[in-house]
Design a protein around this motif. Structure first.
Motif, short mmCIF file in Angstrom:
data_model
loop_
_atom_site.label_atom_id
_atom_site.label_comp_id
_atom_site.label_asym_id
_atom_site.label_seq_id
_atom_site.Cartn_x
_atom_site.Cartn_y
_atom_site.Cartn_z
N UNK A 176 3.66 9.96 -7.60
CA UNK A 176 4.61 10.89 -8.10
C UNK A 176 5.05 12.09 -9.76
N UNK A 177 3.22 11.86 -10.43
CA UNK A 177 2.85 12.93 -10.63
C UNK A 177 2.10 13.99 -10.73
N UNK A 178 1.59 14.00 -8.91
CA UNK A 178 1.36 14.99 -8.78
C UNK A 178 2.04 16.39 -8.76
N UNK A 179 1.03 17.44 -8.92
CA UNK A 179 1.77 18.75 -9.65
C UNK A 179 2.33 18.75 -7.80
N UNK A 180 3.82 19.90 -7.13
CA UNK A 180 4.26 19.86 -6.16
C UNK A 180 3.43 21.97 -5.79
N UNK A 240 0.91 -0.96 0.04
CA UNK A 240 -0.18 -0.04 -0.16
C UNK A 240 0.86 1.06 0.04
N UNK A 241 1.83 1.41 0.69
CA UNK A 241 3.09 1.65 0.81
C UNK A 241 3.44 2.57 -0.08
N UNK A 242 3.88 2.11 -1.54
CA UNK A 242 4.17 2.13 -2.36
C UNK A 242 3.03 2.03 -3.53
N UNK A 243 2.44 1.95 -3.23
CA UNK A 243 0.87 1.97 -3.75
C UNK A 243 0.49 3.98 -4.17
N UNK A 244 1.42 3.80 -2.60
CA UNK A 244 0.64 5.37 -2.58
C UNK A 244 1.92 6.72 -3.00
N UNK A 245 3.25 5.73 -2.98
CA UNK A 245 3.74 7.44 -3.90
C UNK A 245 4.26 6.74 -5.08
N UNK A 246 3.84 5.91 -6.03
CA UNK A 246 4.35 5.55 -7.15
C UNK A 246 2.81 6.59 -7.54
N UNK A 247 1.68 6.36 -6.74
CA UNK A 247 0.78 7.05 -7.73
C UNK A 247 0.79 8.80 -7.70
N UNK A 273 13.04 4.15 -10.17
CA UNK A 273 11.59 4.18 -10.79
C UNK A 273 10.41 5.18 -10.08
N UNK A 274 10.49 4.31 -8.57
CA UNK A 274 9.43 4.83 -7.47
C UNK A 274 10.13 6.46 -6.83
N UNK A 275 11.03 7.12 -7.01
CA UNK A 275 11.55 8.35 -6.88
C UNK A 275 12.67 8.32 -5.88
N UNK A 276 13.26 7.16 -4.68
CA UNK A 276 13.80 7.61 -3.98
C UNK A 276 15.56 6.83 -4.61
N UNK A 277 16.11 6.75 -3.21
CA UNK A 277 17.70 5.80 -3.80
C UNK A 277 17.68 4.91 -3.02
N UNK A 278 18.09 3.70 -3.79
CA UNK A 278 18.39 2.35 -2.72
C UNK A 278 18.91 2.46 -2.24
#
Length: 362
Positions: free
Chosen positions: A12-16, A3-10, A258-263
């Motif tokens: 990413x396209x949001x305007x800041x 669920x956390x991954x889903x929230x984060x990935x969805x 791709x999720x926006x963080x760094x490993x």
């Protein structure tokens, strides 16, 4: 976790939007203040107020205080200094115990009270007159009396740079440059444009990849920004740090997930798939600073900041806790959605101040 991954990935396209940045920063800052005396990283006791963990929190918190102008944050930070008589922590040479000096100097800038910086100046003057004679090698005696691990480059060097800026005494800058260059010559991998955490990791592989700890490099990247903020952009010293910064920025652009963080191991995305928010927040802070200061190309780097910030916000709980902060360590490891640390909050608040500016906040 899904669920956390889903929230984060969805997200990413949001305007800041600047107002939204400010709201989430306030929520995170207030949560951390309310939970300041909690214990973290499996410790039975909370961190000492002058510990490096809290020092990193204060670096972000004082930026937030300046951004919001709300005296309650300044009052909270001043109380830390007053409770501890404006002293650094107990080890004279150890970089970790210098970190809180960054807070003291920022408070001095606002309140113009000499007592806030006198112990720091006195201690650093002593260090310059009695410099550590140790080697950079990890197992040599008193080796951490010098900056022989990359975390140190966030903790102590910005204090030297700030002292130089407020006093205009070249001795502070000279010491900073000499020691920083020694650390970089020892720990910086020129091929990968990243720093090893310390000598133990040079030449060591993890699943066939070199080990470049994300938070360790986050310490360096954020530290570079905090140093450059104190220097004349036309000076040779500034240009030295900027050269390292640009090399790291280019590498970070190529290694963002791709999720926006760094490993947690920057080159080991395939093996470290859990998000981690402290190192990633420091990277976002540094990249956003570069855009705000015109040293990075917006077309190239702005999408990485946007994706990264939205990912970090996706890991803030409803009540304001930043999750997925790796506990205290020295290498890639594990993080959990329901575990945090004070330095993660500091990194997030630092990132937020630059993201806020980038998207039009004043």
């Amino acid at each position: 976790m899904f669920a956390i991954f889903a929230i984060a990935s969805s997200s990413q396209a949001q305007e800041i939007k600047p107002l939204e940045v400010k709201k989430v920063m306030e929520k995170v800052a207030d949560w951390q203040m309310a939970h300041f005396n909690d214990s973290y990283s499996g410790n039975k006791e909370p961190h000492h107020q002058l510990d490096w963990t809290n020092g990193a929190l204060y670096v972000g918190m004082v930026k937030w205080a300046e951004m919001t102008g709300d005296e309650k944050y300044y009052n909270w930070l001043k109380e830390i200094g007053e409770n501890n008589e404006w002293k650094l922590y107990f080890r004279k040479y150890h970089a970790d115990d210098h970190t809180v000096g960054q807070l003291y100097i920022e408070l001095y800038r606002k309140f113009k009270d000499d007592k806030m910086i006198k112990p720091t100046k006195d201690q650093f003057n002593f260090i310059m007159l009695h410099p550590a004679q140790t080697l950079m090698n990890w197992k040599t005696p008193y080796h951490q009396d010098r900056w022989n691990w990359c975390d140190a480059l966030f903790m102590s060097p910005p204090v030297w740079a700030k002292l130089y800026n407020i006093t205009r005494e070249e001795k502070y800058l000279d010491f900073l440059m000499k020691e920083y260059k020694a650390s970089t010559d020892f720990l910086f991998d020129k091929k990968e444009s990243l720093y090893y955490r310390d000598e133990k990791y040079i030449g060591k592989l993890d699943n066939g990849t070199k080990i470049f700890w994300a938070r360790g490099n986050g310490w360096v990247f954020a530290g570079l920004v905090n140093i450059m903020n104190e220097l004349d952009s036309n000076s040779k010293e500034y240009k030295y740090f900027l050269k390292i910064y640009k090399k790291m920025a280019n590498k970070l652009l190529k290694t963002q997930t791709p999720q926006g963080h760094w490993a947690m191991s920057i080159l080991g995305q395939d093996f470290y798939t859990t998000p981690e928010t402290s190192g990633s927040s420091f990277f976002i802070y540094g990249l956003a600073w570069g855009l705000n200061n015109g040293v990075l190309d917006k077309t190239t780097y702005a999408p990485a900041v946007k994706k990264g910030w939205n990912a970090m916000v996706g890991h803030v709980t409803e009540d304001g806790m930043l999750g997925y902060v790796q506990p205290i360590g020295a290498a890639p490891g594990k993080a959990w959605p329901d575990k945090t640390e004070v330095y993660g909050t500091g990194a997030f608040l630092s990132a937020g101040t630059e993201v806020y500016k980038l998207y039009g906040g004043e």
